[in-house]
Design a protein around this motif. Structure first.
Motif, short mmCIF file in Angstrom:
data_model
loop_
_atom_site.label_atom_id
_atom_site.label_comp_id
_atom_site.label_asym_id
_atom_site.label_seq_id
_atom_site.Cartn_x
_atom_site.Cartn_y
_atom_site.Cartn_z
N TRP A 41 -0.41 -6.41 4.56
CA TRP A 41 -1.11 -7.53 4.36
C TRP A 41 -0.42 -8.50 3.39
O TRP A 41 0.03 -7.91 2.19
CB TRP A 41 -2.35 -7.28 3.55
CG TRP A 41 -3.18 -6.33 4.91
CD1 TRP A 41 -3.73 -5.21 4.68
CD2 TRP A 41 -4.03 -6.97 6.01
NE1 TRP A 41 -4.42 -4.88 5.62
CE2 TRP A 41 -4.72 -5.92 6.49
CE3 TRP A 41 -4.04 -8.18 6.69
CZ2 TRP A 41 -5.36 -6.02 7.70
CZ3 TRP A 41 -4.51 -8.31 7.78
CH2 TRP A 41 -5.30 -7.08 8.52
N VAL A 42 -0.23 -9.90 3.62
CA VAL A 42 0.31 -10.76 2.90
C VAL A 42 -0.54 -11.74 2.69
O VAL A 42 -1.41 -12.11 3.43
CB VAL A 42 1.75 -11.10 3.19
CG1 VAL A 42 2.74 -9.93 3.32
CG2 VAL A 42 1.63 -11.81 4.66
N GLY A 43 -0.45 -12.62 1.50
CA GLY A 43 -1.38 -13.97 1.49
C GLY A 43 -2.78 -13.52 1.62
O GLY A 43 -3.15 -12.62 1.01
N LEU A 44 -3.64 -14.27 2.23
CA LEU A 44 -5.11 -14.20 2.43
C LEU A 44 -5.50 -13.52 3.93
O LEU A 44 -6.01 -13.95 4.78
CB LEU A 44 -5.79 -15.65 2.58
CG LEU A 44 -5.48 -16.21 1.14
CD1 LEU A 44 -6.19 -17.77 1.39
CD2 LEU A 44 -6.29 -15.68 -0.07
N ARG B 209 0.47 1.59 0.63
CA ARG B 209 -0.68 2.17 0.59
C ARG B 209 -1.25 2.34 -0.89
O ARG B 209 -2.53 2.05 -0.88
CB ARG B 209 -0.90 3.74 1.26
CG ARG B 209 -1.99 4.49 1.53
CD ARG B 209 -1.90 5.80 2.08
NE ARG B 209 -1.68 5.39 3.51
CZ ARG B 209 -0.71 5.99 4.41
NH1 ARG B 209 0.14 6.85 3.75
NH2 ARG B 209 -0.65 5.69 5.52
N ARG B 210 -0.57 2.65 -1.67
CA ARG B 210 -0.98 2.83 -2.91
C ARG B 210 -1.47 1.26 -3.51
O ARG B 210 -2.66 1.29 -4.33
CB ARG B 210 0.05 3.29 -4.05
CG ARG B 210 -0.18 3.26 -5.38
CD ARG B 210 -1.07 4.51 -5.67
NE ARG B 210 -1.06 4.46 -7.18
CZ ARG B 210 -2.21 4.90 -7.79
NH1 ARG B 210 -3.28 5.49 -7.14
NH2 ARG B 210 -2.10 4.99 -9.15
N VAL C 226 -1.30 -2.02 6.63
CA VAL C 226 -2.18 -2.23 7.78
C VAL C 226 -2.07 -0.93 8.31
O VAL C 226 -0.91 -0.30 8.93
CB VAL C 226 -1.65 -3.43 8.64
CG1 VAL C 226 -2.56 -3.40 9.77
CG2 VAL C 226 -1.53 -4.65 7.95
N GLU C 227 -2.99 -0.06 8.46
CA GLU C 227 -3.32 1.51 8.83
C GLU C 227 -3.34 1.11 10.24
O GLU C 227 -3.77 0.14 10.89
CB GLU C 227 -4.46 2.11 8.27
CG GLU C 227 -4.31 2.24 6.70
CD GLU C 227 -3.53 3.16 6.31
OE1 GLU C 227 -2.69 4.11 7.11
OE2 GLU C 227 -3.42 3.42 5.04
N ASP C 228 -2.88 2.18 11.07
CA ASP C 228 -3.00 2.28 12.64
C ASP C 228 -4.43 2.14 12.76
O ASP C 228 -5.22 2.57 12.48
CB ASP C 228 -2.60 3.82 13.00
CG ASP C 228 -1.16 3.75 12.81
OD1 ASP C 228 -0.38 2.81 12.88
OD2 ASP C 228 -0.52 5.10 13.14
N GLY C 229 -4.67 1.31 13.90
CA GLY C 229 -6.02 1.08 14.35
C GLY C 229 -6.78 -0.04 13.50
O GLY C 229 -7.82 -0.53 14.06
N ILE D 227 -9.69 -14.88 12.71
CA ILE D 227 -10.30 -16.11 12.23
C ILE D 227 -10.72 -15.65 10.75
O ILE D 227 -11.35 -14.48 10.62
CB ILE D 227 -11.26 -16.66 13.03
CG1 ILE D 227 -10.92 -17.16 14.54
CG2 ILE D 227 -11.87 -17.75 12.12
CD1 ILE D 227 -11.85 -17.86 15.18
N GLY D 228 -10.58 -16.27 9.74
CA GLY D 228 -11.02 -16.15 8.58
C GLY D 228 -9.69 -15.83 7.63
O GLY D 228 -8.90 -16.28 7.70
N ASN D 229 -10.26 -15.89 6.37
CA ASN D 229 -9.13 -16.01 5.06
C ASN D 229 -9.40 -14.58 4.39
O ASN D 229 -8.76 -14.76 3.06
CB ASN D 229 -9.41 -17.18 4.40
CG ASN D 229 -10.93 -17.16 3.66
OD1 ASN D 229 -11.78 -16.28 3.91
ND2 ASN D 229 -10.95 -17.93 3.00
N SER D 230 -9.73 -13.38 4.82
CA SER D 230 -10.00 -12.29 3.94
C SER D 230 -9.57 -11.06 4.93
O SER D 230 -9.84 -11.20 6.28
CB SER D 230 -11.06 -12.03 3.28
OG SER D 230 -12.11 -12.05 4.13
N ARG D 231 -9.23 -10.19 4.41
CA ARG D 231 -8.85 -8.86 5.02
C ARG D 231 -10.12 -8.26 5.66
O ARG D 231 -11.02 -8.42 4.97
CB ARG D 231 -8.15 -7.89 3.99
CG ARG D 231 -6.62 -8.00 3.72
CD ARG D 231 -6.34 -6.93 2.85
NE ARG D 231 -7.00 -5.86 3.23
CZ ARG D 231 -6.47 -4.57 2.48
NH1 ARG D 231 -5.96 -4.80 1.56
NH2 ARG D 231 -7.10 -3.56 2.87
N PRO D 232 -10.21 -7.49 6.49
CA PRO D 232 -11.36 -6.79 6.91
C PRO D 232 -11.72 -5.96 6.04
O PRO D 232 -10.80 -5.22 5.34
CB PRO D 232 -10.94 -6.28 8.32
CG PRO D 232 -9.40 -6.14 8.41
CD PRO D 232 -9.04 -7.10 7.38
#
Length: 94
Positions: free
Chosen positions: A13-16, A71-72, A77-80, A86-91
């Protein structure tokens, strides 16, 4: 100092909340060097990538160390895990 591709790319994951795919040792090395911080995991990832670039270890060893760093830092981004469309944040994880 040739970079071999990973058997399986690493996504971080990078940025938003945008995923970035790292396909080679050079990609992972550059990401780790550019990452803001100075943690032991980051230093280990940089050392492992450098070692792979000069042929002291294989690309998959460097990949494993880099994955542990990502991971630490909670940027792997884990498998699956599906990146948001759409959006500006990680799930969020349940």
């Amino acid at each position: 100092m040739l970079s071999k591709p990973f058997d399986k790319p690493v996504r971080v994951w990078v940025g938003l909340g945008f995923p970035r795919q790292l396909n080679t040792v050079v990609d992972a090395y550059q990401f780790a060097v550019d990452w803001c911080g100075n943690s032991p995991e980051q230093k280990a990832a940089i050392r492992a990538c450098k070692a792979a670039l000069v042929g002291d270890v294989d690309a998959e060893t460097a990949r494993g160390v880099f994955v542990a760093f990502a991971r630490r830092k909670d940027i792997l981004v884990e498998d699956g895990e599906i990146p948001p469309v759409i959006g500006n944040s990680r799930p969020t994880h349940a």
